[in-house]
Design an enzyme around this catalytic site. Structure first.
Site, short mmCIF file in Angstrom:
data_model
loop_
_atom_site.label_atom_id
_atom_site.label_comp_id
_atom_site.label_asym_id
_atom_site.label_seq_id
_atom_site.Cartn_x
_atom_site.Cartn_y
_atom_site.Cartn_z
N LYS A 181 35.11 44.76 36.83
CA LYS A 181 36.29 45.64 36.85
C LYS A 181 36.57 46.19 35.46
CE LYS A 181 38.56 42.11 38.20
NZ LYS A 181 39.56 41.11 38.66
N THR B 47 50.87 46.86 35.78
CA THR B 47 49.52 46.52 36.24
C THR B 47 49.28 45.01 36.33
OG1 THR B 47 48.71 46.63 33.98
CG2 THR B 47 48.46 48.63 35.30
N GLY C 133 48.68 41.74 37.94
CA GLY C 133 48.27 41.32 39.29
C GLY C 133 47.29 42.26 39.98
N THR C 134 46.80 43.29 39.26
CA THR C 134 45.85 44.22 39.92
C THR C 134 44.58 43.48 40.35
OG1 THR C 134 45.16 44.88 37.71
CG2 THR C 134 46.56 46.42 38.90
N GLY C 135 44.10 42.59 39.48
CA GLY C 135 42.84 41.90 39.79
C GLY C 135 42.98 41.00 41.01
N CYS C 136 44.07 40.22 41.07
CA CYS C 136 44.30 39.31 42.21
C CYS C 136 44.40 40.15 43.50
CB CYS C 136 45.61 38.55 42.06
SG CYS C 136 45.76 37.65 40.51
N1 LIG Z 1 46.00 51.83 35.22
C1 LIG Z 1 45.19 51.73 36.27
N2 LIG Z 1 45.05 52.75 37.14
C2 LIG Z 1 44.24 52.65 38.20
N3 LIG Z 1 43.51 51.56 38.48
C3 LIG Z 1 43.60 50.50 37.65
C4 LIG Z 1 44.43 50.52 36.50
N4 LIG Z 1 44.30 49.32 35.86
C5 LIG Z 1 43.44 48.59 36.60
N5 LIG Z 1 42.99 49.30 37.66
C6 LIG Z 1 42.06 48.85 38.70
O1 LIG Z 1 42.58 47.62 39.19
C7 LIG Z 1 41.53 46.73 39.52
C8 LIG Z 1 41.70 45.44 38.71
O2 LIG Z 1 41.11 45.64 37.43
P1 LIG Z 1 41.44 44.90 36.09
O3 LIG Z 1 42.83 45.24 35.66
O4 LIG Z 1 40.33 45.24 35.16
O5 LIG Z 1 41.36 43.37 36.54
P2 LIG Z 1 42.26 42.13 36.13
O6 LIG Z 1 43.64 42.39 36.68
O7 LIG Z 1 41.56 40.98 36.76
O8 LIG Z 1 42.28 42.12 34.64
C9 LIG Z 1 40.24 47.50 39.22
O9 LIG Z 1 39.78 48.12 40.40
C10 LIG Z 1 40.67 48.53 38.18
O10 LIG Z 1 39.82 49.64 38.14
C1 LIG Z 2 48.83 32.38 38.88
C2 LIG Z 2 48.10 33.53 38.27
N1 LIG Z 2 46.92 33.90 38.76
C3 LIG Z 2 46.25 34.95 38.23
C4 LIG Z 2 46.77 35.65 37.17
C5 LIG Z 2 46.00 36.81 36.55
O1 LIG Z 2 46.64 38.06 36.74
P1 LIG Z 2 46.70 39.11 35.52
O2 LIG Z 2 45.32 39.26 34.99
O3 LIG Z 2 47.19 40.38 36.12
O4 LIG Z 2 47.66 38.51 34.51
C6 LIG Z 2 48.02 35.25 36.65
N2 LIG Z 2 48.59 35.88 35.60
N3 LIG Z 2 48.67 34.17 37.24
MG LIG Z 3 44.73 43.79 35.35
#
Ligand SMILES: Nc1ncnc2c1ncn2[C@@H]1O[C@H](COP(=O)(O)OP(=O)(O)O)[C@@H](O)[C@H]1O
Ligand SMILES: Cc1ncc(COP(=O)(O)O)c(N)n1
Ligand SMILES: [Mg+2]
Length: 517
Positions: free
Chosen positions: A194, A227, A229-232
């Site tokens: 990602k 943003t 929690g986007t990954g979860c």
């Molecule tokens: N500002 C944003 N606009 C659109 N999509 C986003 C944005 N930030 C993250 N994403 C998307 O959200 C998903 C989670 O990505 P990311 O943020 O890299 O993961 P994590 O939350 O695990 O750090 C991916 O599909 C990424 O492309």
């Molecule tokens: C309990 C728990 N699980 C996962 C994440 C990661 O999420 P993020 O990368 O958006 O902080 C978090 N912050 N807390």
């Molecule tokens: Mg994220």
């Protein structure tokens, strides 16, 4: 992961029938702020219409500022929770998030061997976006040696991918592609790296690798602080779509669009005073401002007789656009596209509004060529765009999930990209030479067939099609060729109604005979 045959949606249980609902088990940490972790997974599954059970691996004291404290569950108790749910509740897909200790990873591996499920999605959460550590570094070797070989999809962000690869720096899309192939070698069947945190990237780019092909998935980057929690949420949406029966790649694509839409919808909400706010997962349920015509799904048979207006021709025959559209619709056109290359915006909009009324009284969708602004302003059912117009993913993010988007494609590669970017259909041509487009390359029936065979989307053929050659086009015998789009054959004629009736009859006859029907 051992594949278990998905169960029927409706199962007989002694003398009564029961509805089965797709079921995701989320094995993750609790986030007291409810933006990430278990709470994000519950909301995502609810938004996707999937049941979600939960096994809690840790409880965090967390808000928009960061993680203040973490309480890790004893591994024996995680194991008990897993047994309670897996032994009884017909789980389809397991999704894991925060796995804070090696012992917890080991009990998950044991329980999944004991109670196999259809798919396992692992989001290898290590550090929160706020920079707080959520798992001790010793988990990396257990992840690699024990969990990844059982996994159907692993979804590391840039930092996690780098940690899995011994600290390898990841700064570009080309680095992400390389990382995806290296992580695949650790045993996961599919890898999604990602790129939410990719520096200097205008789009949000993720890399998907299935062991064979590398795909670059793009969406618009939404400018927002929300943003967290986007990954979860991405991983649990993928799990939910898999539980509903999607293929892996479709599940990933749908989920990326879900995140983009949810971020866009929530970009201005304000919760908490810290740098990273939560977003609203239930946006789709709230933003159903559907037009009366469309119920959110594109009907492929609408492509059957696709009429495209032309202002030059209307002028020549002294007709208004509305008269032209009315005659075409009454003659049996199944979809209308208004193509006004040189009208003033204000006139275009007024004409489009009256055409919509006519189309919708006949249950016919109306699309606008190229002009997303006009389509939005007049409440059209969608747009048709060319290869040099606005990119499809940007059009999708402006129009939302329920509008129709068609794209002109001449090659199998363009057709693939249109599908990846979230289009609903493609227009392929020019099939025959035409004078409505200058310097338009002709693909012929062979080129049309090649594109149709490669396309995962329904196709409408366009370019120089008329009464005498329409049957030959429909008879190429490819099931996803759904119709023909015409301009001159209807509108460069004295009587549009008569020409449309005639072409409709020709198409009905040709498709009744066609081997693909
Ligand atoms: N500002 C944003 N606009 C659109 N999509 C986003 C944005 N930030 C993250 N994403 C998307 O959200 C998903 C989670 O990505 P990311 O943020 O890299 O993961 P994590 O939350 O695990 O750090 C991916 O599909 C990424 O492309
Ligand atoms: C309990 C728990 N699980 C996962 C994440 C990661 O999420 P993020 O990368 O958006 O902080 C978090 N912050 N807390
Ligand atoms: Mg994220």
């Amino acid at each position: 992961m051992a594949m278990k045959k998905p169960e029927e949606t409706v199962v007989a249980s002694s003398d009564r029938y029961e509805m089965r609902i797709p079921h995701v088990l989320s094995v993750a940490g609790s986030d007291s702020g409810a933006g990430a972790g278990i709470q994000a997974d519950l909301k995502t599954c609810a938004a996707r219409g999937v049941y979600c059970s939960t096994v809690i691996t840790a409880v965090t004291a967390q808000n928009t500022v960061g993680v203040q404290d973490v309480n890790i569950m004893p591994e024996g108790f995680v194991s008990e929770q897993l047994k309670s749910v897996l032994s009884d509740m017909q789980v389809d897909v397991v999704k894991t998030g925060m796995l804070p200790s090696t012992g917890i990873i080991q009990v998950i591996c044991q329980r999944l061997k004991e109670f196999p499920v259809q798919a396992l999605v692992v989001d290898p959460v290590m550090v929160s976006t706020s920079g707080d550590v959520l798992a001790c570094p010793t988990i990396i070797s257990v992840l690699q040696d024990e969990l990844l070989p059982m996994v159907d999809l692993v979804t590391p962000n840039l930092k996690e991918a780098s940690a899995l690869l011994g600290g390898m720096p990841l700064n570009t899309i080309s680095d992400m592609r390389h990382a995806a192939t290296l992580i695949h070698q650790m045993g996961s069947k599919n890898v999604l790296v990602k790129g939410g945190d990719l520096p200097d990237s205008l789009d949000a780019v993720d890399i998907f690798f299935d062991g064979k092909d590398l795909h670059e998935l793009r969406s618009s980057r939404i400018t927002t602080r929300n943003t967290h929690g986007t990954g979860c949420s991405l991983a649990s949406c993928i799990a939910a779509e898999l539980a509903k029966g999607s293929s892996m790649f479709s599940a990933v694509k749908i989920s990326k669009q879900f995140i983009e839409r949810a971020l866009n919808y929530s970009k201005d909400i304000s919760i908490g005073n810290g740098p990273q706010g939560p977003f609203d997962h239930l946006c789709r349920l709230k933003s159903r401002e559907q037009s009366s015509y469309r119920q959110g799904s594109f009907n492929q048979s609408d492509l059957f007789l696709y009429a495209v207006t032309d202002s030059g021709m209307n002028k020549r025959w002294d007709r208004s656009i509305t008269d032209a559209v009315k005659a075409a619709v009454e003659g049996g056109a199944t979809i209308i596209q208004i193509r006004e290359k040189d009208a003033k915006t204000r006139d275009f909009l007024e004409a489009a509004k009256s055409c919509i009324e006519i189309c919708h009284t006949h249950g016919v969708p109306l699309l606008i060529n190229d002009r997303i602004d006009v389509a939005l302003a007049c409440g059209a059912d969608g747009v048709h765009i060319g290869q040099s117009d606005i990119p499809v993913h940007a059009a999708r993010s402006l129009l939302g999930p329920d509008k129709i988007i068609g794209v002109s494609c001449k090659t199998p590669e363009q057709a693939e990209q249109a599908w990846l970017d979230g289009a609903d259909y493609i227009g392929c041509g020019g099939v025959y030479p035409t004078n409505t487009k200058a310097n338009n390359l002709t693909v012929g029936l062979d080129g049309l067939k090649k594109v149709c065979l490669a396309s995962k989307l329904p196709v409408v053929a366009i370019g120089g099609i008329n009464h005498s050659n329409a049957a030959a086009v429909m008879e190429i015998g490819v099931p996803n060729l759904k119709g023909v789009a015409v301009v001159s054959a209807l509108f460069d004629r004295q009587c549009v109604l008569e020409e449309t009736l005639k072409l409709h009859a020709t198409l009905v006859e040709a498709t009744a005979l066609s081997p693909a029907k």
